[in-house]
Design a protein around this motif. Structure first.
Motif, PDB file in Angstrom:
ATOM      1  N   GLN A 818     -36.013 -48.263 -23.386  1.00 38.39           N
ATOM      2  CA  GLN A 818     -37.046 -48.543 -22.434  1.00 38.39           C
ATOM      3  C   GLN A 818     -36.748 -48.600 -21.142  1.00 38.39           C
ATOM      4  O   GLN A 818     -37.374 -48.004 -20.143  1.00 38.39           O
ATOM      5  N   ALA A 819     -35.599 -49.209 -20.962  1.00 31.52           N
ATOM      6  CA  ALA A 819     -35.197 -49.311 -19.312  1.00 31.52           C
ATOM      7  C   ALA A 819     -34.830 -48.218 -18.656  1.00 31.52           C
ATOM      8  O   ALA A 819     -35.229 -47.653 -17.641  1.00 31.52           O
ATOM      9  N   THR A 820     -34.323 -46.999 -19.630  1.00 26.36           N
ATOM     10  CA  THR A 820     -34.069 -45.712 -19.098  1.00 26.36           C
ATOM     11  C   THR A 820     -35.321 -44.956 -19.034  1.00 26.36           C
ATOM     12  O   THR A 820     -35.575 -44.250 -17.717  1.00 26.36           O
ATOM     13  N   TRP A 821     -36.286 -44.946 -19.894  1.00 29.46           N
ATOM     14  CA  TRP A 821     -37.667 -44.625 -19.694  1.00 29.46           C
ATOM     15  C   TRP A 821     -38.363 -45.072 -18.512  1.00 29.46           C
ATOM     16  O   TRP A 821     -38.827 -44.135 -17.517  1.00 29.46           O
ATOM     17  N   VAL A 822     -38.290 -46.329 -18.122  1.00 27.83           N
ATOM     18  CA  VAL A 822     -38.888 -46.802 -16.942  1.00 27.83           C
ATOM     19  C   VAL A 822     -38.328 -46.001 -15.544  1.00 27.83           C
ATOM     20  O   VAL A 822     -39.096 -45.644 -14.694  1.00 27.83           O
ATOM     21  N   GLU A 823     -36.960 -46.052 -15.485  1.00 28.59           N
ATOM     22  CA  GLU A 823     -36.383 -45.466 -14.384  1.00 28.59           C
ATOM     23  C   GLU A 823     -36.504 -44.019 -14.207  1.00 28.59           C
ATOM     24  O   GLU A 823     -36.815 -43.559 -13.537  1.00 28.59           O
ATOM     25  N   ARG A 824     -36.595 -43.222 -15.487  1.00 25.02           N
ATOM     26  CA  ARG A 824     -36.949 -41.826 -15.467  1.00 25.02           C
ATOM     27  C   ARG A 824     -38.374 -41.501 -15.127  1.00 25.02           C
ATOM     28  O   ARG A 824     -38.626 -40.519 -14.446  1.00 25.02           O
ATOM     29  N   GLY A 825     -39.237 -42.206 -15.461  1.00 24.52           N
ATOM     30  CA  GLY A 825     -40.641 -41.769 -15.537  1.00 24.52           C
ATOM     31  C   GLY A 825     -41.404 -42.348 -14.588  1.00 24.52           C
ATOM     32  O   GLY A 825     -42.485 -42.014 -14.502  1.00 24.52           O
ATOM     33  N   ARG A 826     -41.136 -43.701 -13.919  1.00 18.86           N
ATOM     34  CA  ARG A 826     -41.917 -44.229 -12.980  1.00 18.86           C
ATOM     35  C   ARG A 826     -42.362 -43.220 -11.919  1.00 18.86           C
ATOM     36  O   ARG A 826     -43.729 -43.357 -11.576  1.00 18.86           O
ATOM     37  N   GLU A 827     -41.748 -42.715 -11.228  1.00 16.50           N
ATOM     38  CA  GLU A 827     -41.873 -41.600  -9.931  1.00 16.50           C
ATOM     39  C   GLU A 827     -42.962 -40.615 -10.309  1.00 16.50           C
ATOM     40  O   GLU A 827     -43.881 -40.358  -9.685  1.00 16.50           O
ATOM     41  N   PRO A 828     -42.431 -39.909 -11.244  1.00 11.02           N
ATOM     42  CA  PRO A 828     -43.157 -38.680 -11.536  1.00 11.02           C
ATOM     43  C   PRO A 828     -44.788 -39.146 -12.100  1.00 11.02           C
ATOM     44  O   PRO A 828     -45.755 -38.418 -11.880  1.00 11.02           O
ATOM     45  N   VAL A 829     -44.858 -40.162 -12.827  1.00 12.09           N
ATOM     46  CA  VAL A 829     -46.066 -40.875 -13.400  1.00 12.09           C
ATOM     47  C   VAL A 829     -47.154 -41.457 -12.195  1.00 12.09           C
ATOM     48  O   VAL A 829     -48.144 -41.040 -12.208  1.00 12.09           O
ATOM     49  N   THR A 830     -46.207 -42.147 -11.348  1.00  9.24           N
ATOM     50  CA  THR A 830     -46.972 -42.847 -10.195  1.00  9.24           C
ATOM     51  C   THR A 830     -47.503 -41.416  -9.209  1.00  9.24           C
ATOM     52  O   THR A 830     -48.682 -41.559  -8.895  1.00  9.24           O
ATOM     53  N   ALA A 831     -46.563 -40.381  -9.048  1.00  9.34           N
ATOM     54  CA  ALA A 831     -46.926 -39.353  -8.180  1.00  9.34           C
ATOM     55  C   ALA A 831     -48.216 -38.539  -8.913  1.00  9.34           C
ATOM     56  O   ALA A 831     -49.259 -38.275  -8.149  1.00  9.34           O
ATOM     57  N   TRP A 832     -48.375 -38.360 -10.052  1.00 13.17           N
ATOM     58  CA  TRP A 832     -49.325 -37.862 -10.756  1.00 13.17           C
ATOM     59  C   TRP A 832     -50.719 -38.540 -10.456  1.00 13.17           C
ATOM     60  O   TRP A 832     -51.680 -38.037 -10.228  1.00 13.17           O
TER      61      TRP A 832
END
Length: 841
Positions: A818-832
């Motif tokens: 979950q920690a890795t997922w948040v690191e990996r996904g926050r930037e592209p999801v926020t940008a979208w």
């Protein structure tokens, strides 16, 4: 292939020596429900296999007061009676040797305690509507090694024997066991002796008895078998639905297997305190009340469905598990995987309008993929080991992956060959024990196909593959996205995939994930929007994409595109996957930002048309799936901020508090969840009071779940204190703590509470029962930072719990994932969400 590549020791090191084996038990027990103890005696007929001067059997927390061994009617001198507390073994050291082929009788007198741990011979508390004074019944849970807590015995699956049970009970109480009562004798001192018929040859873990106030309703199958539902006073009428399902399921299995049910009766007993969902004791199945009882005025369609599934599962065990039993606990899947598949097969025949096989995809297929995508998973068939180690395999791999593999076999060889193979297997091994190869042999005979060679790749190694849709190449899938080890990189599976409309694995028949190139994903998403795929395949695309994204195999923002394409999705099955996807995205969205606002708008936009179609009231043309879908989407709509939905939920909740029968049962979970999510101290106090006064366990569970939905830390801390108080049954503590832990505002609160109360939690829930692993996993898996993973790891280094080490390992992997997922996904999801695609008109 080396079937167990990491090596293993022979299971015999974990078993009794096998120099003597039991053939018949004559067991007498007298429980005292006032001082919570019991006394008993047992005579065990044994056959000597190898010359020996020691008789070794199992006993745990049993005080042996007398022992004797007779051979041919003559006493064999006993030099010593010794108990090994750690090994849970009782040894009778003899003054003479018993010779191979001889028969003897071991006689023992003993005493014990009716414990409060829902294991062995234990006590359960309840009240009746006319009085709030607690009452007590005594009941059993012997799987896997609980029989040794009730009487000295050979407590292993292969040590099958017949049982004669006699119970001495107060005249005002009743008692039941696996077999019908043969005679009842009034002893003239306020007690009666109840002698039951001789059981079939069976394993000790299938023996059962219950003593207390018992009410019943009954019916008969077309072949004359008596089927009863047993309850505490005042609840028997709530057993009508289960009774109907039980009778019809028993008839279905007799016809499907072409083997009559071999006992004269089948009882299904609702037990107030019960660790599991149910237990398949031969002829006396025991259940949690919530898994057996249905109140037409207050039970939801989801509850009725669960009761049907659980009843069908346990009755399937009367053949798979009871008539034919696995050789050792490492072959558990032969019991549980088959019962999981059979429960759906039976319920689909009994209730075709439910379309239950669709729900298998979410309830079991997807669950198996999630659990088996962990690096800490295990194979379906594990290396043999101690029962303590094997106990932790009562999990999604043995049940859900096992059932999914059976579904693959059924599809591979066809329904007729499959049925014929099962019949051969059951007849050939009736009253015996088996290993997986015995099943493969029967299915190969029936089908002419190399079932074993294909299925060994699914049962003898952990994990499953992710398949490249273009090349067909595959490799092991890890949801964490961690690099594969050398051994993992070499793993291969045998399977076939079909394709339809550009989607591979049509019908989700294979237990795999399929990945596509980004452009292919975009094309598939457009077809989802056009409803070009059946619901099962739309479900598969959502479930695959969200897990592939978590593992780093697909861009996280593609999930948002797929969510948007699912606007107005009509299928309950697909919405189960969409809800999971929304939950996956939520922690990636910064709170209190424009991105969060846009995400909430997106979620409401996806939900709006299906909420409008279903609305709050039942419609005459509602399907079973519509009835299940309505509360799911209403609750999501309210929690994502639709004010009208929140207002209506509060109005209906207010009416319910005045008149508890006014709220439609199918809406209760949604209404309670919405008002808690948006509520404060007054609502928390109201839900707590409603929990205290609720009589039905189903309703209590709804309130308990809602108490974990509040957003204020202080209220969640109050929930934790309440869950850990005497107001909540021990069986419900794991789900109560889990409800708080699942709440993003409560995950750390639940973890800290578990750690602070660990000593009492471990005493209550382990070692010995599966609840400890369930509690640990329910609480820990919702944490989500690397620091929290370190905290958990250090806590269990300081407070080792071997009986839950697999649960801890899985939780640690999920936390780091979950920690890795948040690191990996926050930037592209926020940008979208902040870009043009994330705008909702």
């Amino acid at each position: 292939m080396d079937i167990f590549p990491y090596g293993f020791s022979s299971p015999e090191r974990f078993r009794l020596p096998g120099t003597v084996v039991p053939t018949h038990y004559r067991l007498t027990l007298e429980p005292n429900l006032k001082n919570l103890t019991f006394i008993g005696s047992v005579e065990i007929d044994i056959i000597v296999r190898e010359k020996t001067d020691t008789v070794m059997l199992h006993a745990k927390e049993i005080g042996v007061t007398a022992a004797s061994v007779k051979r041919g009617g003559n006493e064999v001198p006993i030099r010593a009676v010794q108990q090994d507390i750690k090994k849970m073994e009782l040894s009778l050291d003899l003054g003479e040797c018993l010779n191979a082929g001889e028969e003897a009788v071991v006689s023992l007198q003993f005493s014990g305690v009716l414990n409060d741990q829902m294991d062995g011979f234990y006590r359960s508390k309840y009240t009746v509507a006319s009085s709030n004074i607690p009452r007590t019944l005594a009941t059993t849970q012997f799987e896997e090694i609980g029989a040794r807590r009730a009487f000295p015995c050979f407590d292993e699956p292969t040590a099958k024997a017949e049982f004669d049970v006699t119970l001495l009970v107060p005249c005002e109480l009743d008692a039941v066991s696996n077999m019908p009562v043969l005679e009842t004798t009034d002893l003239g001192d306020g007690r009666k002796r109840m002698r039951f018929g001789t059981s079939p040859k069976m394993s000790t873990y299938l023996l059962a008895f219950t003593v207390g106030e018992i009410e019943s309703i009954e019916g008969r199958t077309s072949r004359g078998t008596i089927v009863r539902v047993l309850t505490t006073p005042g609840k028997k009428e709530q057993g009508r639905f289960a009774l109907d399902v039980g009778i019809r399921a028993l008839e279905f299995y007799e016809d499907y297997f072409c083997i009559p049910y071999p006992l004269p009766k089948l009882d299904m007993a609702a037990i107030p305190d019960f660790a599991a969902g149910a237990m398949e004791n031969w002829g006396l199945i025991t259940y949690r009340e919530s898994a057996l009882l249905v109140d037409p005025a207050h039970s939801s369609a989801a509850t009725k469905q669960r009761v049907a599934i659980v009843v069908a599962h346990e009755i399937a065990h009367q053949w798979f598990g009871n008539l034919v039993t696995m050789d050792w606990w490492n072959q558990l899947w032969l019991n549980e995987g088959f019962a999981t598949w059979m429960e759906y097969h039976a319920v689909d025949a009994l209730f075709p309008e439910w379309n239950i096989w669709e729900q298998f995809l979410d309830t079991d297929h997807a669950l198996a993929l999630e659990a088996d995508g962990l690096q800490s998973t295990h194979a379906i068939e594990v290396p043999p080991g101690s029962v303590e180690a094997m106990r932790q395999n009562f999990d999604a791999v043995s049940y859900s992956k096992g059932g999914s593999v059976i579904r693959m076999i059924h599809g591979m060889i066809g329904p007729e060959a499959f049925r014929k193979g099962l019949q051969t297997y059951l007849v050939r091994h009736a009253y015996g024990n088996t290993v997986t190869e015995d099943l493969w042999a029967a299915l190969e005979e029936a089908s002419g196909k190399p079932v074993g060679k294909i299925m060994d790749t699914w049962t003898k190694q952990p994990g499953y593959p992710v398949v490249n849709a273009d090349t067909g190449e595959h490799q092991r899938f890890l949801v964490s996205g961690a690099p594969l080890t050398e051994a993992e990189a070499k793993q291969q599976w045998r399977f076939e995939l079909s394709a339809k409309n550009g989607k591979s694995n049509a019908g989700q028949t294979a237990l795999v994930r399929v990945n596509y190139a980004p452009e292919q994903w975009k094309e598939l998403i457009e077809r989802v929007h056009a409803r070009a795929f059946a619901p099962i395949d739309r479900f598969g695309l959502v479930d695959d994409l969200r897990m592939l994204a978590r593992a780093g195999h697909a861009p996280p923002d593609l999930i948002l595109s797929l969510l948007r394409a699912s606007r107005g999705e009509p299928s309950y099955l697909v919405w189960k996957a969409l809800r999971a996807a929304l939950k996956d995205i939520l922690p990636l969205v910064p709170r209190g930002t424009e991105a969060e606002r846009n995400f909430n708008l997106l979620a409401r936009d996806i939900l709006r048309s299906v909420v409008t179609r279903l609305d709050w009231e039942r419609m005459p043309n509602d399907t079973h799936a519509d009835t299940l879908l309505r509360p799911l989407v209403l609750e999501l709509y309210g929690k994502f901020g639709d004010e009208r939905t929140v207002t209506e939920a509060r109005r209906r909740f207010g009416e319910h508090c005045v008149n508890k029968g006014s709220l439609e049962p199918n809406l209760r979970v949604a209404v309670y969840g919405i008002v808690a999510h948006s509520g404060g101290k007054e609502t928390h106090a109201t839900l707590t009071d409603l929990y205290r006064t609720a009589e039905r366990s189903e309703e209590k569970q709804r309130y308990l779940t809602a108490l974990g939905e509040f957003q204020e830390q202080a209220l969640l801390e109050e929930t934790i204190s309440f869950v850990l108080s005497n107001a909540v049954r021990a069986q419900d503590v794991p789900s109560g703590l889990g409800a708080v832990a699942e709440n993003p505002h409560g995950s750390r609160i639940a973890w800290e509470a578990m750690a602070a109360n660990w000593k009492e939690i471990r005493r209550q829930f382990g070692p010995g029962i599966m609840l400890l692993s369930r509690l640990v996993e329910n609480v820990l898996k919702h944490l989500g930072t690397f620091k929290e993973a370190e905290e958990v790891e250090e806590f269990f280094r300081q407070n080792p719990a071997p009986e839950a080490n697999q649960a801890v390992a899985r939780a640690l992997e999920r936390i780091r994932g979950q920690a890795t997922w948040v690191e990996r996904g926050r930037e592209p999801v926020t940008a979208w969400l902040l870009g043009s695609e994330g705008r909702v008109d």
